[in-house]
Scaffold this active site. Structure first.
Site, mmCIF file in Angstrom:
data_model
loop_
_atom_site.group_PDB
_atom_site.id
_atom_site.type_symbol
_atom_site.label_atom_id
_atom_site.label_comp_id
_atom_site.label_asym_id
_atom_site.label_seq_id
_atom_site.Cartn_x
_atom_site.Cartn_y
_atom_site.Cartn_z
ATOM 1 N N GLY A 44 -8.216 -4.717 -3.480
ATOM 2 C CA GLY A 44 -8.863 -3.410 -3.475
ATOM 3 C C GLY A 44 -8.739 -2.808 -5.178
ATOM 4 N N ASP A 103 -5.721 0.616 -5.173
ATOM 5 C CA ASP A 103 -6.933 1.256 -5.007
ATOM 6 C C ASP A 103 -6.559 2.695 -4.251
ATOM 7 O OD1 ASP A 103 -6.105 -0.009 -2.590
ATOM 8 O OD2 ASP A 103 -8.192 -0.774 -2.090
ATOM 9 N N ASP A 106 -2.184 5.475 1.082
ATOM 10 C CA ASP A 106 -2.373 6.143 2.395
ATOM 11 C C ASP A 106 -1.077 6.195 3.287
ATOM 12 O OD1 ASP A 106 -3.429 6.525 4.845
ATOM 13 O OD2 ASP A 106 -4.738 4.816 5.322
ATOM 14 N N PHE A 155 -12.315 7.313 6.028
ATOM 15 C CA PHE A 155 -12.232 5.826 5.609
ATOM 16 C C PHE A 155 -13.130 5.733 4.429
ATOM 17 C CE2 PHE A 155 -12.567 1.477 5.476
ATOM 18 C CZ PHE A 155 -11.171 0.893 5.530
ATOM 19 N N VAL A 156 -12.837 5.335 3.255
ATOM 20 C CA VAL A 156 -13.772 5.262 2.189
ATOM 21 C C VAL A 156 -13.991 3.833 1.634
ATOM 22 C CG1 VAL A 156 -13.356 7.708 1.173
ATOM 23 C CG2 VAL A 156 -11.737 5.782 0.572
ATOM 24 N N ASP A 162 -12.827 -1.971 0.523
ATOM 25 C CA ASP A 162 -13.638 -2.568 1.282
ATOM 26 C C ASP A 162 -13.348 -2.187 2.976
ATOM 27 O OD1 ASP A 162 -11.048 -3.730 1.743
ATOM 28 O OD2 ASP A 162 -12.025 -4.909 2.959
ATOM 29 N N ARG A 168 -17.361 -3.605 -1.522
ATOM 30 C CA ARG A 168 -16.277 -3.522 -2.591
ATOM 31 C C ARG A 168 -17.194 -3.412 -3.813
ATOM 32 N NH1 ARG A 168 -11.210 -5.029 -1.199
ATOM 33 N NH2 ARG A 168 -10.825 -6.605 0.358
HETATM 34 P P1 IMP Z 1 -0.865 2.126 2.948
HETATM 35 O O1 IMP Z 1 -0.109 0.681 2.654
HETATM 36 O O2 IMP Z 1 -1.271 2.524 4.038
HETATM 37 O O3 IMP Z 1 -0.587 3.112 1.879
HETATM 38 O O4 IMP Z 1 -2.347 1.461 2.612
HETATM 39 C C1 IMP Z 1 -2.731 0.961 1.249
HETATM 40 C C2 IMP Z 1 -4.014 0.113 1.612
HETATM 41 O O5 IMP Z 1 -4.720 0.395 2.659
HETATM 42 C C3 IMP Z 1 -4.755 0.121 0.467
HETATM 43 O O6 IMP Z 1 -4.464 -0.866 -0.557
HETATM 44 C C4 IMP Z 1 -5.881 -0.293 1.012
HETATM 45 O O7 IMP Z 1 -6.350 -1.567 0.933
HETATM 46 C C5 IMP Z 1 -6.096 0.012 2.576
HETATM 47 N N1 IMP Z 1 -6.853 1.682 2.735
HETATM 48 C C6 IMP Z 1 -6.121 2.504 3.037
HETATM 49 N N2 IMP Z 1 -7.230 3.686 3.331
HETATM 50 C C7 IMP Z 1 -8.278 2.918 3.149
HETATM 51 C C8 IMP Z 1 -9.542 3.441 2.992
HETATM 52 O O8 IMP Z 1 -9.881 4.530 3.417
HETATM 53 N N3 IMP Z 1 -10.744 2.711 2.733
HETATM 54 C C9 IMP Z 1 -10.303 1.143 2.405
HETATM 55 N N4 IMP Z 1 -9.069 0.706 2.461
HETATM 56 C C10 IMP Z 1 -8.157 1.578 2.693
HETATM 57 MG MG MG Z 2 -5.493 -2.980 -0.831
#
Ligand code: IMP
Ligand code: MG
Length: 178
Positions: A44, A103, A106, A155-156, A162, A168
């Site tokens: 990402g 990227d 979350d 979701f973006v 992606d 992407r």
């Molecule tokens: P986390 O581990 O939950 O913080 O998520 C981080 C990873 O989830 C990021 O590196 C993204 O690859 C993916 N992700 C989270 N939200 C989105 C979104 O809205 N669009 C695309 N990928 C996302």
């Molecule tokens: Mg990622």
């Protein structure tokens, strides 16, 4: 080929381009001339990392660069809750200042995983820089040190982000409409 069916553009290519040098100024102010290693989380971060690096160069900074591949999402839009290391870094991190680049922040699990991995390997300090900061409750305690833009709970895609490895290549960040 069918054109991409994406929703509203949240951040345009111009907005991203304008924001990146400001982010680099923040990073520079925080690092105060210290040497650092920039580690991008694949896949990402690749587009953000490339633009960030050009701005880093123009700011007169010359970090070492590496990448790590972490995966937690699989094919859906909801995090699986476990983070897997699928490609490791090559650089020696002992005693180094690491700037992790991803990227989107979350749940926080991905960055928390990478952060503890690098600290276990003896990194002196691990800072994180994300393109997007999702304003949602974290599953783990972690906030980014630097973030380009906030995004609420949607979701973006685009600019590296992606859905099933598509979108992407979009030069902007758009909401995905299901
Ligand atoms: P986390 O581990 O939950 O913080 O998520 C981080 C990873 O989830 C990021 O590196 C993204 O690859 C993916 N992700 C989270 N939200 C989105 C979104 O809205 N669009 C695309 N990928 C996302
Ligand atoms: Mg990622």
């Amino acid at each position: 080929m069918k054109p991409h069916q994406t929703g509203r553009v949240l951040y345009s290519a111009e907005q991203i381009e304008a924001r990146i040098p400001q982010l680099v100024e923040e990073i520079e102010a925080r690092l105060k001339g210290r040497e650092f290693v920039m580690i991008g989380v694949l896949r990402g971060s690749f587009m953000f990392m490339a633009d960030l690096l050009r701005a880093v160069y123009h700011a007169g900074l010359h970090p070492q660069i590496d990448f790590i591949s972490l995966s937690s999402y699989g094919a859906g839009t909801v995090s699986s809750g476990t983070v897997q290391l699928t490609r490791d870094t090559d650089l020696e991190l002992h005693g180094r200042t690491v700037l992790l680049v991803d990227d989107i922040l979350d749940s926080g699990r991905t960055l928390a995983f990478a952060r503890s991995l690098f600290l276990e390997r003896g990194a002196a300090e691990v800072l994180s820089c994300v393109l997007l900061d999702k304003t949602v409750p974290r599953a783990v305690e972690l906030e980014a040190d630097f973030s380009a833009f906030p995004v609420d709970d949607r979701f973006v895609v685009g600019y590296g982000l992606d859905y099933n490895n598509r979108y992407r290549e979009l030069p902007w960040i758009a909401e995905l409409v299901f």
